[in-house]
Design a protein around this motif. Structure first.
Motif, PDB file in Angstrom:
ATOM      1  N   LEU A 193       1.839   7.239  -6.986  1.00  0.00           N
ATOM      2  CA  LEU A 193       2.038   5.905  -6.709  1.00  0.00           C
ATOM      3  C   LEU A 193       2.239   5.610  -5.178  1.00  0.00           C
ATOM      4  CD1 LEU A 193       1.511   3.269  -8.505  1.00  0.00           C
ATOM      5  CD2 LEU A 193       4.075   3.349  -9.023  1.00  0.00           C
ATOM      6  N   GLU A 194       3.192   6.270  -4.610  1.00  0.00           N
ATOM      7  CA  GLU A 194       3.614   5.872  -3.123  1.00  0.00           C
ATOM      8  C   GLU A 194       2.299   6.131  -2.272  1.00  0.00           C
ATOM      9  OE1 GLU A 194       6.266   8.889  -2.682  1.00  0.00           O
ATOM     10  OE2 GLU A 194       8.258   7.763  -2.924  1.00  0.00           O
ATOM     11  N   ILE A 195       1.470   7.262  -2.579  1.00  0.00           N
ATOM     12  CA  ILE A 195       0.026   7.371  -1.697  1.00  0.00           C
ATOM     13  C   ILE A 195      -0.776   5.997  -2.178  1.00  0.00           C
ATOM     14  CG2 ILE A 195      -2.047   8.652  -1.828  1.00  0.00           C
ATOM     15  CD1 ILE A 195      -0.500  11.199  -2.614  1.00  0.00           C
ATOM     16  N   ILE A 196      -0.898   5.627  -3.340  1.00  0.00           N
ATOM     17  CA  ILE A 196      -1.605   4.365  -3.763  1.00  0.00           C
ATOM     18  C   ILE A 196      -1.000   3.178  -2.975  1.00  0.00           C
ATOM     19  CG2 ILE A 196      -2.242   2.803  -5.293  1.00  0.00           C
ATOM     20  CD1 ILE A 196      -2.511   5.060  -7.231  1.00  0.00           C
ATOM     21  N   ILE A 197       0.501   2.857  -2.804  1.00  0.00           N
ATOM     22  CA  ILE A 197       0.954   1.760  -2.059  1.00  0.00           C
ATOM     23  C   ILE A 197       0.680   1.928  -0.517  1.00  0.00           C
ATOM     24  CG2 ILE A 197       3.036   0.932  -1.265  1.00  0.00           C
ATOM     25  CD1 ILE A 197       3.937   1.549  -4.208  1.00  0.00           C
ATOM     26  N   ARG A 198       0.634   3.024   0.027  1.00  0.00           N
ATOM     27  CA  ARG A 198       0.342   3.191   1.487  1.00  0.00           C
ATOM     28  C   ARG A 198      -0.979   3.013   1.602  1.00  0.00           C
ATOM     29  NH1 ARG A 198       1.613   8.973   2.417  1.00  0.00           N
ATOM     30  NH2 ARG A 198       3.287   8.828   0.615  1.00  0.00           N
ATOM     31  N   ARG A 199      -1.784   3.301   0.765  1.00  0.00           N
ATOM     32  CA  ARG A 199      -3.531   3.121   1.013  1.00  0.00           C
ATOM     33  C   ARG A 199      -3.727   1.518   0.712  1.00  0.00           C
ATOM     34  NH1 ARG A 199      -6.831   8.061  -1.018  1.00  0.00           N
ATOM     35  NH2 ARG A 199      -5.732   9.426   0.737  1.00  0.00           N
ATOM     36  N   LEU A 200      -2.826   0.685  -0.078  1.00  0.00           N
ATOM     37  CA  LEU A 200      -3.173  -0.637  -0.202  1.00  0.00           C
ATOM     38  C   LEU A 200      -2.566  -1.336   0.828  1.00  0.00           C
ATOM     39  CD1 LEU A 200      -2.202  -1.001  -3.996  1.00  0.00           C
ATOM     40  CD2 LEU A 200      -4.658  -1.333  -2.933  1.00  0.00           C
ATOM     41  N   GLU A 201      -1.529  -0.961   1.587  1.00  0.00           N
ATOM     42  CA  GLU A 201      -0.706  -1.479   2.726  1.00  0.00           C
ATOM     43  C   GLU A 201      -1.735  -1.333   4.026  1.00  0.00           C
ATOM     44  OE1 GLU A 201       3.156   0.066   2.692  1.00  0.00           O
ATOM     45  OE2 GLU A 201       3.773  -1.362   1.560  1.00  0.00           O
ATOM     46  N   GLY A 202      -2.477  -0.198   3.908  1.00  0.00           N
ATOM     47  CA  GLY A 202      -3.318   0.085   4.993  1.00  0.00           C
ATOM     48  C   GLY A 202      -4.638  -0.905   4.889  1.00  0.00           C
ATOM     49  N   GLU A 203      -5.013  -1.029   3.799  1.00  0.00           N
ATOM     50  CA  GLU A 203      -6.088  -2.082   3.449  1.00  0.00           C
ATOM     51  C   GLU A 203      -5.679  -3.537   3.674  1.00  0.00           C
ATOM     52  OE1 GLU A 203     -10.002  -2.837   2.455  1.00  0.00           O
ATOM     53  OE2 GLU A 203      -9.221  -0.935   2.542  1.00  0.00           O
ATOM     54  N   LYS A 204      -4.321  -3.676   3.364  1.00  0.00           N
ATOM     55  CA  LYS A 204      -3.872  -5.109   3.894  1.00  0.00           C
ATOM     56  C   LYS A 204      -3.766  -5.277   5.323  1.00  0.00           C
ATOM     57  CE  LYS A 204       0.177  -7.703   3.375  1.00  0.00           C
ATOM     58  NZ  LYS A 204       1.663  -7.668   2.885  1.00  0.00           N
ATOM     59  N   LYS A 205      -3.537  -4.455   6.077  1.00  0.00           N
ATOM     60  CA  LYS A 205      -3.557  -4.483   7.365  1.00  0.00           C
ATOM     61  C   LYS A 205      -5.126  -4.613   7.800  1.00  0.00           C
ATOM     62  CE  LYS A 205       0.654  -1.765   8.310  1.00  0.00           C
ATOM     63  NZ  LYS A 205       1.007  -0.726   8.771  1.00  0.00           N
ATOM     64  N   LYS A 206      -5.911  -3.977   7.596  1.00  0.00           N
ATOM     65  CA  LYS A 206      -7.464  -4.259   7.815  1.00  0.00           C
ATOM     66  C   LYS A 206      -8.071  -5.602   7.628  1.00  0.00           C
ATOM     67  CE  LYS A 206      -8.836   0.770   6.905  1.00  0.00           C
ATOM     68  NZ  LYS A 206      -9.517   1.378   6.059  1.00  0.00           N
ATOM     69  N   VAL A 207      -7.616  -6.092   6.446  1.00  0.00           N
ATOM     70  CA  VAL A 207      -7.977  -7.396   5.885  1.00  0.00           C
ATOM     71  C   VAL A 207      -7.375  -8.465   6.905  1.00  0.00           C
ATOM     72  CG1 VAL A 207      -7.923  -9.225   4.382  1.00  0.00           C
ATOM     73  CG2 VAL A 207      -8.530  -6.828   3.844  1.00  0.00           C
ATOM     74  N   LEU A 208      -6.022  -8.343   7.176  1.00  0.00           N
ATOM     75  CA  LEU A 208      -5.220  -9.208   8.144  1.00  0.00           C
ATOM     76  C   LEU A 208      -5.876  -9.180   9.602  1.00  0.00           C
ATOM     77  CD1 LEU A 208      -1.506  -8.809   7.098  1.00  0.00           C
ATOM     78  CD2 LEU A 208      -2.780 -10.868   6.977  1.00  0.00           C
ATOM     79  N   TYR A 209      -6.505  -7.852   9.943  1.00  0.00           N
ATOM     80  CA  TYR A 209      -6.685  -7.887  11.158  1.00  0.00           C
ATOM     81  C   TYR A 209      -8.400  -8.606  11.187  1.00  0.00           C
ATOM     82  CZ  TYR A 209      -9.410  -5.734  15.224  1.00  0.00           C
ATOM     83  OH  TYR A 209     -10.039  -5.358  16.491  1.00  0.00           O
ATOM     84  N   GLU A 210      -9.124  -8.663  10.157  1.00  0.00           N
ATOM     85  CA  GLU A 210     -10.358  -9.377  10.222  1.00  0.00           C
ATOM     86  C   GLU A 210     -10.234 -10.690  10.018  1.00  0.00           C
ATOM     87  OE1 GLU A 210     -13.407  -8.030  10.350  1.00  0.00           O
ATOM     88  OE2 GLU A 210     -12.824  -6.066  10.490  1.00  0.00           O
ATOM     89  N   ILE A 211      -9.121 -11.315   9.479  1.00  0.00           N
ATOM     90  CA  ILE A 211      -8.727 -12.534   9.505  1.00  0.00           C
ATOM     91  C   ILE A 211      -8.482 -13.049  10.754  1.00  0.00           C
ATOM     92  CG2 ILE A 211      -7.115 -14.492   8.544  1.00  0.00           C
ATOM     93  CD1 ILE A 211      -7.170 -12.961   5.984  1.00  0.00           C
ATOM     94  N   SER A 212      -7.688 -12.263  11.541  1.00  0.00           N
ATOM     95  CA  SER A 212      -7.252 -12.795  12.926  1.00  0.00           C
ATOM     96  C   SER A 212      -8.459 -12.607  13.988  1.00  0.00           C
ATOM     97  CB  SER A 212      -6.088 -11.818  13.473  1.00  0.00           C
ATOM     98  OG  SER A 212      -6.544 -10.462  13.551  1.00  0.00           O
ATOM     99  N   LYS A 213      -9.406 -11.822  13.728  1.00  0.00           N
ATOM    100  CA  LYS A 213     -10.644 -11.661  14.447  1.00  0.00           C
ATOM    101  C   LYS A 213     -11.512 -13.029  14.111  1.00  0.00           C
ATOM    102  CE  LYS A 213     -13.282  -7.957  13.814  1.00  0.00           C
ATOM    103  NZ  LYS A 213     -13.802  -6.843  13.606  1.00  0.00           N
ATOM    104  N   LEU A 214     -11.357 -13.390  12.940  1.00  0.00           N
ATOM    105  CA  LEU A 214     -12.254 -14.719  12.698  1.00  0.00           C
ATOM    106  C   LEU A 214     -11.613 -15.811  13.143  1.00  0.00           C
ATOM    107  CD1 LEU A 214     -13.515 -14.053   8.871  1.00  0.00           C
ATOM    108  CD2 LEU A 214     -14.740 -14.140  11.018  1.00  0.00           C
ATOM    109  N   GLU A 215     -10.262 -16.040  13.328  1.00  0.00           N
ATOM    110  CA  GLU A 215      -9.425 -17.041  13.802  1.00  0.00           C
ATOM    111  C   GLU A 215      -9.718 -17.037  15.501  1.00  0.00           C
ATOM    112  OE1 GLU A 215      -5.598 -16.568  12.435  1.00  0.00           O
ATOM    113  OE2 GLU A 215      -6.042 -17.484  10.593  1.00  0.00           O
TER     114      GLU A 215
END
Length: 173
Positions: free
Chosen positions: A135-157
């Motif tokens: 579950l810790e591994i899954i949480i880390r991967r989800l947080e990494g995915e969250k950072k990617k999505v936040l980066y894409e949003i900031s690029k669009l802005e």
């Protein structure tokens, strides 16, 4: 101009990821609580008077049932989270490990059967630890995915702000 639908899609994806992270952390807390409860169950003292009789077997049976009920609660929480995670990413859902229950208790006649019961309880505690690590591994991967999505949003802005700027590309002295 950057597409607003892309930004909305990223925001929806971000909400989905954040809800999965929240669910995963709740399940992680449930696993920790159950692990502590199981850790308290196998620390019992026995003597020869409680071995092989009805009262001693009843005590051991209750401890095994309590361990199994804790594991059952964890399994249900993990399965609910697994179904949500399957909709998000099936490869990530494959990383989830489920703990197994103890076999039903029959009877303890000697010291070795007492040792076997306690050992099995410890093994179930280790199963919960393996589930927590997955579950810790899954949480880390989800947080990494969250950072990617936040980066894409900031690029669009940033692209939107660049396209709105009237003096873009002009050289000033």
């Amino acid at each position: 101009m950057a597409n607003l639908d892309d930004k909305n899609n990223y925001k929806l994806r971000l909400k989905e990821i954040e809800s999965l992270i929240l669910k995963a952390k709740n399940v992680f807390r449930d696993l920790e609580v159950s692990e502590k409860k199981i850790g308290k169950k196998y620390n019992f003292t026995t003597n020869s008077m409680l071995r092989g009789n009805f009262f001693g077997n009843l005590i051991r049976s209750n401890k095994v049932n309590l361990v199994n009920s804790n594991i059952d609660r964890c399994q249900q929480a993990l399965l609910d989270f697994h179904s949500d995670l399957l909709l998000f990413d099936e490869f990530l859902a494959d990383k989830l490990i489920l703990p197994s229950k103890m076999s039903e208790f029959s009877q303890a006649n000697d010291k070795f059967s007492d040792i076997a019961i306690r050992t099995n309880m410890r093994l179930k505690e280790f199963d919960l630890r393996k589930a927590k690590r997955s579950l810790e591994i899954i949480i880390r991967r989800l947080e990494g995915e969250k950072k990617k999505v936040l980066y894409e949003i900031s690029k669009l802005e940033e692209l939107n702000s660049y396209e709105k700027n009237k003096e873009k590309g002009k050289i000033t002295k």
